[in-house]
Design an enzyme around this catalytic site. Structure first.
Site, PDB file in Angstrom:
ATOM      1  N   SER A 210     -13.288 -29.751  -0.059  1.00  0.00           N
ATOM      2  CA  SER A 210     -13.119 -28.317   0.173  1.00  0.00           C
ATOM      3  C   SER A 210     -12.911 -27.531  -1.110  1.00  0.00           C
ATOM      4  CB  SER A 210     -11.940 -28.077   1.124  1.00  0.00           C
ATOM      5  OG  SER A 210     -12.131 -28.752   2.341  1.00  0.00           O
ATOM      6  N   HIS A 267      -8.060 -25.429  -2.482  1.00  0.00           N
ATOM      7  CA  HIS A 267      -9.083 -24.433  -2.149  1.00  0.00           C
ATOM      8  C   HIS A 267      -9.021 -23.250  -3.113  1.00  0.00           C
ATOM      9  CE1 HIS A 267      -9.290 -25.795   2.360  1.00  0.00           C
ATOM     10  NE2 HIS A 267      -9.474 -26.784   1.499  1.00  0.00           N
TER      11      HIS A 267
END
Length: 293
Positions: A210, A267
């Protein structure tokens, strides 16, 4: 992308462009301020491109012959899966590595193998998890751990979501910047997001592509803003979706719907790293282009 040539006002670059595609030299011909410009996607193709330009200037008929069915633009050649894999081998390797490690670790449920890929090795002692500071991990020479957490996934939905976005956005970026630059960018984004996730949370049980997804999304979104010649890979609505999802990751909602706790630090750091790399890439290619003029 690298600017290699500016055409005269009345020049017709069609034959040169066909020859470049025939030789699998990715390029774009765009209208600049002073006329049409030839940009190549892979700087390693600069020398053969300049040689072809010289041949084209001296005698266009001396260019390598192009068969009619081989002169099509890449959009007509890239439909098949094999062709796409050939055009983006580094992207394919990253996805296959993530799938392989998901199988080896049984999506994180096999703790004995999971410990080989987390940023720190760990032991379960009673009801407690014992792990090591990053300085000790590096002192033991286990440098692969800086990168390997990006290849860990803990559910089918987790790995499907990440690999689909890496394939969709990553392979298109790789075709533009080249496999070497793309791989270097992925490694940098993964290491920075992994290290800061661990340093800020103190928990080694995290993983996933991610952070890299947010990095390539940020890179692909910012480049057309910096350079109008760049194709738009990430639309404004898609960027808004990722920003909303990033904000949701700081809430309890993902756990409520069964996705577990999200490593949102990775992230955010991945996104920031991708934006910074976009600026650096733009500055480097811009400087190189001016230097060659």
């Amino acid at each position: 992308m690298l600017l290699v040539y500016q055409f005269d006002e009345n020049a017709d670059p069609a034959l040169l462009s066909q020859t470049l595609w025939r030789l699998k030299i990715g390029h774009q011909i765009v209208m600049g301020k002073a006329g049409q410009e030839l940009w190549i996607t892979d700087p390693s193709h600069q020398t053969p491109t300049l040689q072809l330009i010289q041949l084209w200037q001296e005698n266009p008929s001396a260019l390598p012959k192009v068969e009619r069915n081989q002169a099509a633009a890449p959009s007509r050649r890239s439909g098949g899966l094999v062709s796409q894999l050939r055009d983006a081998p580094a992207t394919a390797i990253v996805i296959l590595a993530a799938i392989l490690i998901a199988f080896i670790t049984q999506l994180g449920s096999e703790l004995s193998t999971l410990s080989y890929f987390t940023i720190s090795p760990f032991d379960v002692v009673g009801n407690q998890l014992r792990f090591y500071p990053l300085s000790e991990v590096l002192a033991r020479g286990e440098y692969w751990r800086l990168l390997s957490p990006a290849l860990l996934h803990f559910s089918i939905m987790h790995i499907v979501f990440n690999t689909l976005w890496i394939w969709d956005v990553g392979r298109r970026l790789e075709k533009i910047v080249g496999s070497l630059v793309w791989t270097l960018g992925v490694v940098v984004i993964a290491i920075i997001s992994n290290v800061l996730q661990y340093q800020l949370t103190g928990n080694p049980l995290f993983g996933g592509l991610s952070g890299v997804v947010y990095g390539v999304i940020g890179f692909a979104w910012l480049m057309p803003v910096l350079s109008p010649r760049w194709p738009m890979i990430v639309s404004k609505p898609l960027m808004i979706f990722f920003m909303v999802w990033l904000a949701i990751g700081y809430t309890q909602f993902p756990e409520m719907i069964g996705l577990g706790r999200i490593a949102n630090t990775a992230h955010t750091i991945g996104l920031g790293a991708g934006l910074v790399l976009a600026v650096l890439y733009w500055l480097i290619t811009r400087f190189t282009a001016f230097k060659k003029i």
